[in-house]
Scaffold this active site. Structure first.
Site, PDB file in Angstrom:
ATOM      1  N   GLY A   1       0.730  -1.084  -0.147  1.00  0.00           N
ATOM      2  CA  GLY A   1       0.075   0.124   0.120  1.00  0.00           C
ATOM      3  C   GLY A   1       0.922   1.218   0.073  1.00  0.00           C
ATOM      4  CB  CYS A   2       0.223   4.801  -1.150  1.00  0.00           C
ATOM      5  SG  CYS A   2      -1.400   4.946  -0.538  1.00  0.00           S
ATOM      6  CE1 TYR A   3      -1.852   7.913   3.928  1.00  0.00           C
ATOM      7  CE2 TYR A   3      -3.478   6.304   3.610  1.00  0.00           C
ATOM      8  CZ  TYR A   3      -3.029   7.919   3.570  1.00  0.00           C
ATOM      9  OH  TYR A   3      -4.003   8.779   3.476  1.00  0.00           O
TER      10      TYR A   3
ATOM     11  CB  ALA B   1       5.507   6.959   2.707  1.00  0.00           C
TER      12      ALA B   1
END
EC number: 1.2.1.38
Lengths: 335, 335, 335, 335
Positions: free
Chosen positions: D146-148, D151
């Site tokens: 996932g993007c979260y 990062a």
């Protein structure tokens, strides 16, 4: 690989040139300079860390001539022509992104300043490929068009043959703030621009004579060009709305399609264009519609690319005999 | 205190009406309704928690007539005239923010739908105070102007006496997204609007006939109005750029100042106007300049206030014999 | 009417003070000054044309003392205390929006500069009404809190009695750009901020000691405050996210409601707060939730109003014995 | 050239996959599908006119297996695993951008829905190259993070060896709106997002267990992860702020540099990172600083690229034995 140089590497158009040239399959970026030098590209532009690594020199025409065959000048007007003259004398071809070679002498001096390279001015070719492609091919000095004239001319030139005699053209242009450059001013403060929009220099902007002169040059017609630029709360992109009166009703999309069908970087649309679909690319999108004999044309470009750096590299491609689409950005910043 | 009602309390203009009327020194907001009712104002609009506390009813004309002397209709066109007819029959004065009473019958039906209140349509007064103040004073049915016509007409009407015969007017209008309302659509998705700008319904928007009809009404002149609206990446505010040809050169700022000097809600500026200086207020700021006989006028308003809700309350002030500035927002959302 | 003065009329908080005081029912703005003077309020702030008309003087404490009973100082730190000392000596009450009287001497000098008004510093009262209301009532020198401390303290103070011993507090704060003021800098250039977000001065910002000191002052507790501000691409508004560990699980919304139920300018919400609902007002909206014994509190304010100018006028209301809500903005800039 | 397919070509991540794969030197995009088919890529995405020309099919696993060796699934969770199972059975390698193979069975079913491909779930490899590169090389089923989590994990994993026992991690994440997809909702209406910021699903977002599980997987450590996402008024980009307590003070930048020095797509910075410098690229920029034993880490990515599509193509590069940087975007959307 043809070795090329950038003079003026610190601004937005300089950055875009670096990005395009660093990734270009046939140009090799061998020299980058600013007025001060003594830094590195990836320090000037931290987004290039781990992408591009090269020194930034203090700009020097002789040094350029030793290593490069083509120089891109991303400099303020007046500074640019100083370098151009020296480079041409040393056999370096020049693509100048400033205004210095865009206008005929008289118009230039009326709107800018005394011209200091009258020797080369007459041979400069206006770098709008759709209308000056053949002349660019054999040129060694290309005057890259302004961003507003690029979007405006691509939209309105197809209709000049049909314009009603003695009627003016109105251009309502809207630009992202990157067009104003990095310089600090109350105008470019975030709080001034955000949630706001306003015209500036209405009817007095120096891009109006550039547009009028090219209309005259291509169609031998003097038209009053009323040009009003606006600043938008966006970073990139430009939309030009052209209003004019024609002699008769006609199908404006058909006229655009007939002219631009085979152009790689013009897209005729069937509904109003937006700037998102062209931001990040060299495309100019155009749509037009009529109300009786009143014409509305709307065209969009990325002001830093089609309006400056990518068009400059297209011109360098043409000068160099390459396919003009070589290494030119086509994928828009969408979404 | 005059008791007043809002029908259509859920949208943006409904919210602005609530805010102005709740703080108004001479109107008392006694009734607020939506098509569904059964909620409270502070639930519909959470920003009003601890500010306004009142129930939201299911809209009913008879219930309005029992408690209020003036009703504001913030409803879609067609729905509005259904309520207006019932309210007028029951003795309630109406300020209608929809398009239903703005146009003459024929123009209305050509651009909207069959009119279902032909009885009252002829008595409706167009609620642009600077040009219809006297008629508003004695009216019981005010057709509040559209946002685009408000900004356009205030800018261009002063110059109609000087327009060159048989030349068109071009209006390049730019609106914040709140003008499109709360309804969900691909157009109002954040990603569509942000970092973007585009025209929509060019030359075909229904505000063009409203503008043309009022020009004719005030100056007995038929002019071709070419109206092109654009959506801006801002929430509030509207800028209208008007381009037209005049018979002679003149000082356009002087003409504006002569006309508007004593108007409380028009400010003639000496440089291009912006939307920030009017957002949050009922002001219309205007500037104009010429190039030979070509005229550029730029005017700005808050589309939800001067373009809808605050102008509606100004009209209610006038109907009620109050100072028209009573309770009207003057402090802009600056910075 | 109590006559009041503003010293520092040119900045954003000066403008907000002018707007609130010009419309206030019991304060009369009789004096506005900048360091240079020789202009008018409506020239400094063109959005006030036809709204406020008054001269702007060159700031002078003696002149203030002749006409005003309360002075608002919207000045940089250090400059403010110079004026405050002179004004207090002349019997003028002071609401200081700078940092000069917010901290105890040692903390102030560690984070700012040598203090030049040690005489009055001890009597200054911290102007956060929800926690210092009684002391403000009898004060003649109010230190108006910083914007970050206002939003942070209103969110976290209710939970200090429950904090787990020897655990730090983390505050992730997000501010609109107006908080950085009008000064030009690369940071506030539109192109830097738009489509961007970043932290600045992480853990080193001078608002951290202000927060820590007030926690200690109210609860006699030393807590490590780790404060990280971020700049958002918005003009107005501030959101503070507080993360901390409590001794036990509890219902955080209930604790907030018990404390703030009767507060006119704090709204406890049942879902995450946003900045739009408070922009344009003096409200602080707060929500909190827990995960085991980990607490998340989110609070929002308008950085220029609750974080500066409207809170200053609330403090002036309290000093003057008025209802503290008198003339304070409550209607948010929604939509 | 390895033939590849995209299932789910209509969304934002589908568009980004098309753009990367159409320009990739070793992958050939031979198949693109949506749930409905019967259109063309350049109709779904008008910005691709004159750039990419190919049909869009109705998604069918058997048809994919006939023409492609690798399939990218840009589908909602649950739909994805239906296709993945069929594709794997037919010998097509899968890079799945959904959540379906990111978690272990129990965690998946607790946070999403019953898993319908338990057969392949155990062999899925988590596609975060910096921490799972070796396993990806030999995988035929990559669960793209996932993007979260991307990062967050790149920022916090380097510090897990130093975390203070039994202390929680707090992640304050801020995402551009493109992360919410094209679906219309009141949340993604322009007026909701513009000039606003707010948390959503605080502490309850499904990316928290994904982060916690990978911490456990790499370091055999259970940590409480308190994850609070916020929506920003930007289209692209994501900033994650991580707050945690360490056992001792240390130099966090040195730790990051030691770990990431040779990573092609992680850049350790010496000041707070921003999202502009990574938008348009596969980079993750990271900076960290300490206050005593309290740590602050700030990391930024392009949520659609490093957080989805470009990381997916990096994974495909690794699976295929290519240099993992091949055809991956490196030039940021700056300015």
């Amino acid at each position: 690989m043809i070795p090329v140089a950038i003079i003026g590497a610190s601004g937005y158009t300089g950055l875009e040139l670096i990005k395009i040239l660093a990734a270009h399959p046939e140009f090799e970026l061998v020299y980058a300079a600013t007025s001060e030098g003594e830094t590195r590209v990836e320090q000037l532009h931290p987004s290039l860390e781990k992408v591009v690594a090269m020194p930034v020199e203090k700009a020097d025409a002789a040094a350029v001539a030793e290593v490069a065959q083509i120089a891109f000048l991303a400099l303020p007007h007046k500074t640019a022509m100083g370098f151009a003259a020296q480079l041409l004398e040393r056999g370096v071809k020049v693509v100048d992104l400033s205004a210095d070679y865009r206008l005929k002498l008289e118009a230039y001096e009326a709107h800018y300043c005394p011209h200091i390279d009258r020797e080369h001015l007459p041979e400069a070719v206006y770098g709008l490929p759709e209308f000056y492609r053949e002349a660019i091919k054999t040129s060694r000095l290309v005057a890259n068009p302004g961003c507003y004239p690029t979007a405006s001319l691509l939209g309105l030139l197809p209709f000049i043959p049909y314009i009603k005699a003695d009627t003016p053209i109105f251009i309502d242009a809207k630009s992202g703030v990157s067009g104003a450059g990095k310089k600090l001013s109350a105008t470019t403060h975030y709080v001034t621009i955000n949630e706001n929009v306003f015209a500036y220099n209405p009817i007095k902007h120096r891009h109006a004579p550039e547009i009028a002169e090219k209309i005259d040059d291509k169609f031998d017609t003097q038209v009053q060009v009323n040009f009003v630029p606006h600043l938008l709360p966006v970073t990139r992109g430009m939309l030009c709305s052209v209003y004019m009166q024609l002699e008769t009703e006609l199908d404006p999309v058909e006229i655009l399609e007939d002219l631009y069908r085979d152009e790689p970087f013009v897209r005729v649309r069937h509904r109003p264009v937006d700037i998102k679909s062209v931001a990040g690319t060299n495309f100019c999108d155009i749509y037009a519609t009529m109300n009786g004999t009143s014409l509305f044309v709307t065209s969009s470009i990325d002001n830093l690319l089609r309006g400056a750096s990518s068009q400059a590299v297209v011109n360098a491609n043409i000068i160099s005999g390459f396919d003009e689409t070589l290494g030119i950005p086509k994928y828009a910043y969408v979404p």
